[in-house]
Design a protein around this motif. Structure first.
Motif, PDB file in Angstrom:
ATOM      1  N   ASP A  24      36.688  58.087  37.833  1.00 51.30           N
ATOM      2  CA  ASP A  24      35.733  57.364  36.988  1.00 51.30           C
ATOM      3  C   ASP A  24      34.473  56.932  37.740  1.00 51.30           C
ATOM      4  N   ALA A  25      34.497  56.957  39.064  1.00 47.96           N
ATOM      5  CA  ALA A  25      33.327  56.549  39.845  1.00 47.96           C
ATOM      6  C   ALA A  25      33.439  57.145  41.240  1.00 47.96           C
ATOM      7  N   LYS A  26      32.353  57.051  42.004  1.00 44.60           N
ATOM      8  CA  LYS A  26      32.383  57.558  43.377  1.00 44.60           C
ATOM      9  C   LYS A  26      33.328  56.733  44.243  1.00 44.60           C
ATOM     10  N   PHE A  27      33.512  55.467  43.867  1.00 47.91           N
ATOM     11  CA  PHE A  27      34.434  54.600  44.618  1.00 47.91           C
ATOM     12  C   PHE A  27      35.109  53.640  43.663  1.00 47.91           C
ATOM     13  N   VAL A  28      36.431  53.675  43.626  1.00 50.87           N
ATOM     14  CA  VAL A  28      37.218  52.806  42.743  1.00 50.87           C
ATOM     15  C   VAL A  28      38.217  52.031  43.592  1.00 50.87           C
ATOM     16  N   ASP A  29      38.099  50.698  43.559  1.00 52.93           N
ATOM     17  CA  ASP A  29      39.083  49.847  44.248  1.00 52.93           C
ATOM     18  C   ASP A  29      39.797  48.993  43.211  1.00 52.93           C
ATOM     19  N   VAL A  30      41.080  48.740  43.463  1.00 54.57           N
ATOM     20  CA  VAL A  30      41.916  48.084  42.455  1.00 54.57           C
ATOM     21  C   VAL A  30      42.742  46.977  43.106  1.00 54.57           C
ATOM     22  N   ILE A  31      42.836  45.832  42.426  1.00 56.23           N
ATOM     23  CA  ILE A  31      43.688  44.720  42.858  1.00 56.23           C
ATOM     24  C   ILE A  31      44.835  44.604  41.861  1.00 56.23           C
ATOM     25  N   TYR A  98      41.148  36.029  43.343  1.00 58.16           N
ATOM     26  CA  TYR A  98      41.047  36.634  44.670  1.00 58.16           C
ATOM     27  C   TYR A  98      39.668  37.274  44.849  1.00 58.16           C
ATOM     28  N   TYR A  99      39.203  37.983  43.824  1.00 61.66           N
ATOM     29  CA  TYR A  99      37.900  38.634  43.923  1.00 61.66           C
ATOM     30  C   TYR A  99      36.804  37.595  44.118  1.00 61.66           C
ATOM     31  N   SER A 100      36.864  36.528  43.365  1.00 65.53           N
ATOM     32  CA  SER A 100      35.865  35.463  43.485  1.00 65.53           C
ATOM     33  C   SER A 100      35.857  34.866  44.887  1.00 65.53           C
ATOM     34  N   ASP A 101      37.050  34.605  45.428  1.00 66.30           N
ATOM     35  CA  ASP A 101      37.158  34.054  46.776  1.00 66.30           C
ATOM     36  C   ASP A 101      36.646  35.043  47.826  1.00 66.30           C
ATOM     37  N   SER A 102      36.828  36.325  47.561  1.00 66.53           N
ATOM     38  CA  SER A 102      36.442  37.329  48.554  1.00 66.53           C
ATOM     39  C   SER A 102      34.938  37.354  48.799  1.00 66.53           C
ATOM     40  N   ILE A 103      34.150  36.923  47.830  1.00 65.59           N
ATOM     41  CA  ILE A 103      32.694  36.906  47.998  1.00 65.59           C
ATOM     42  C   ILE A 103      32.298  35.976  49.140  1.00 65.59           C
ATOM     43  N   ALA A 104      33.023  34.872  49.265  1.00 66.44           N
ATOM     44  CA  ALA A 104      32.702  33.875  50.290  1.00 66.44           C
ATOM     45  C   ALA A 104      33.315  34.197  51.646  1.00 66.44           C
ATOM     46  N   TYR A 105      34.196  35.211  51.699  1.00 71.96           N
ATOM     47  CA  TYR A 105      34.898  35.532  52.943  1.00 71.96           C
ATOM     48  C   TYR A 105      34.753  37.024  53.263  1.00 71.96           C
ATOM     49  N   PRO A 106      33.605  37.427  53.812  1.00 77.05           N
ATOM     50  CA  PRO A 106      33.387  38.854  54.115  1.00 77.05           C
ATOM     51  C   PRO A 106      34.400  39.427  55.103  1.00 77.05           C
ATOM     52  N   ASP A 107      35.033  38.565  55.924  1.00 75.40           N
ATOM     53  CA  ASP A 107      36.015  39.055  56.900  1.00 75.40           C
ATOM     54  C   ASP A 107      37.444  38.828  56.432  1.00 75.40           C
ATOM     55  N   GLY A 108      37.621  38.377  55.189  1.00 75.13           N
ATOM     56  CA  GLY A 108      38.953  38.019  54.697  1.00 75.13           C
ATOM     57  C   GLY A 108      39.593  39.102  53.860  1.00 75.13           C
ATOM     58  N   PHE A 109      40.857  38.870  53.476  1.00 76.18           N
ATOM     59  CA  PHE A 109      41.606  39.749  52.576  1.00 76.18           C
ATOM     60  C   PHE A 109      41.739  41.170  53.122  1.00 76.18           C
ATOM     61  N   LEU A 110      42.040  41.306  54.410  1.00 72.93           N
ATOM     62  CA  LEU A 110      42.241  42.635  54.977  1.00 72.93           C
ATOM     63  C   LEU A 110      43.501  43.268  54.407  1.00 72.93           C
ATOM     64  N   GLY A 137      38.604  43.208  47.409  1.00 73.48           N
ATOM     65  CA  GLY A 137      37.637  42.430  46.648  1.00 73.48           C
ATOM     66  C   GLY A 137      36.208  42.909  46.796  1.00 73.48           C
ATOM     67  N   HIS A 138      35.292  41.964  46.880  1.00 70.46           N
ATOM     68  CA  HIS A 138      33.860  42.238  46.796  1.00 70.46           C
ATOM     69  C   HIS A 138      33.363  43.188  47.881  1.00 70.46           C
ATOM     70  N   TYR A 139      33.955  43.111  49.068  1.00 68.99           N
ATOM     71  CA  TYR A 139      33.463  43.915  50.186  1.00 68.99           C
ATOM     72  C   TYR A 139      34.297  45.184  50.430  1.00 68.99           C
ATOM     73  N   ALA A 140      35.099  45.564  49.456  1.00 67.30           N
ATOM     74  CA  ALA A 140      35.898  46.784  49.604  1.00 67.30           C
ATOM     75  C   ALA A 140      35.009  48.004  49.795  1.00 67.30           C
ATOM     76  N   ASP A 141      33.804  47.965  49.221  1.00 71.56           N
ATOM     77  CA  ASP A 141      32.946  49.151  49.289  1.00 71.56           C
ATOM     78  C   ASP A 141      32.394  49.404  50.689  1.00 71.56           C
ATOM     79  N   LYS A 142      32.576  48.476  51.622  1.00 71.55           N
ATOM     80  CA  LYS A 142      32.206  48.760  53.010  1.00 71.55           C
ATOM     81  C   LYS A 142      33.029  49.920  53.559  1.00 71.55           C
TER      82      LYS A 142
END
Length: 257
Positions: A24-31, A98-110, A137-142
């Protein structure tokens, strides 16, 4: 595209044309946070891996903090409406929190690549490989430049309440002393980014000369470690007043190895 616990009823095991899929997209991440079967467990989320990266926090079925009793959950710190929604669909709604929290923690949720959540507490899933671990979350696209079309399931643990991210360390303690005792051993980490609370490494027979190892999820990325604190205690009163020490403590950070 980021899928926040995509729906299970009417979508599980259906053709890709009618559900979320990595095409459905070039990059799909799922929680995935609510993957228990709809009948009889009322699981609302799809269990199948459907993206380029599929994250299963806490195994994907039962989220910490969602088993509070009805009264404490409905009378929530964020209000009765928020509490009522959590009581009805707490696991399902954890995905957006979790997604909302991930915005504030770029190094979190590994997320750690693993065969299953049962294997998550073994060395086979730790530390991150040389290409690193993606962030849920938010930074999965890295990580999007490193994905393939193969199924990639990733596991991690979260806290019971906001703030949700935890950081994984492997801690080994070699004991010193003169006698074997029954009790527990705790370790706290101190670093230039903050300190952790005490985390239990082992409970049972504490034997001097033995090394005890545990993978621990702590509430801070402490940064450069400056000190470790060792504490042990008996499970009951021992009139011989035994003394136990830490001859050696080894700490390995999951992200960097």
């Amino acid at each position: 595209l980021s899928g926040l616990d995509p729906a299970q009823p009417y979508f599980q095991d259906t053709p890709i044309e009618v559900r979320l899929d990595q095409s459905d997209a070039k990059f799909v991440d799922v929680i995935h946070t609510d993957t228990a079967p709809t009948i009889p467990y009322l699981g609302f989320g799809i269990s199948t891996a459907v993206g380029h990266l599929d994250f299963y926090p806490n195994g994907g079925r039962e989220m910490p903090g969602c088993s509070k009793n009805a009264i404490s959950q409905i009378v929530d710190i964020d209000g009765i409406w928020e509490g009522t929604r959590d009581f009805v669909a707490c696991n399902h709604l954890r995905s957006y929190k979790y997604y909302s929290d991930s915005i504030a923690y770029p190094d979190g949720f590994l997320g750690y690549t693993c065969a299953s959540y049962d294997n998550f507490d073994t060395d086979s899933c730790f530390p991150c490989p040389k290409e690193g671990c993606p962030n849920m979350g938010h930074y999965a696209d890295k990580f999007k430049g490193k994905v393939t079309n193969e199924v990639t399931k990733l596991y991690l643990n979260t806290a019971e309440a906001k703030d949700f991210p935890l950081w994984r360390y492997k801690i080994s303690v070699t004991l010193s002393g003169s006698s074997k005792v029954t009790g527990y051993a705790n370790i706290a980490l101190y670093g230039n980014n903050g300190n952790t609370k005490q985390h239990q490494i082992f409970e049972g027979y504490l034997s001097p000369g033995t090394t005890y190892t545990k993978l621990v999820d702590v509430e801070h990325n402490v940064g450069t470690i400056t000190k470790v604190k060792f504490l042990w205690n008996n499970n009951w009163i021992n009139p011989t007043l035994p003394k136990i020490g830490a001859a050696k403590v080894t700490v390995q950070f999951g992200e960097t190895g």
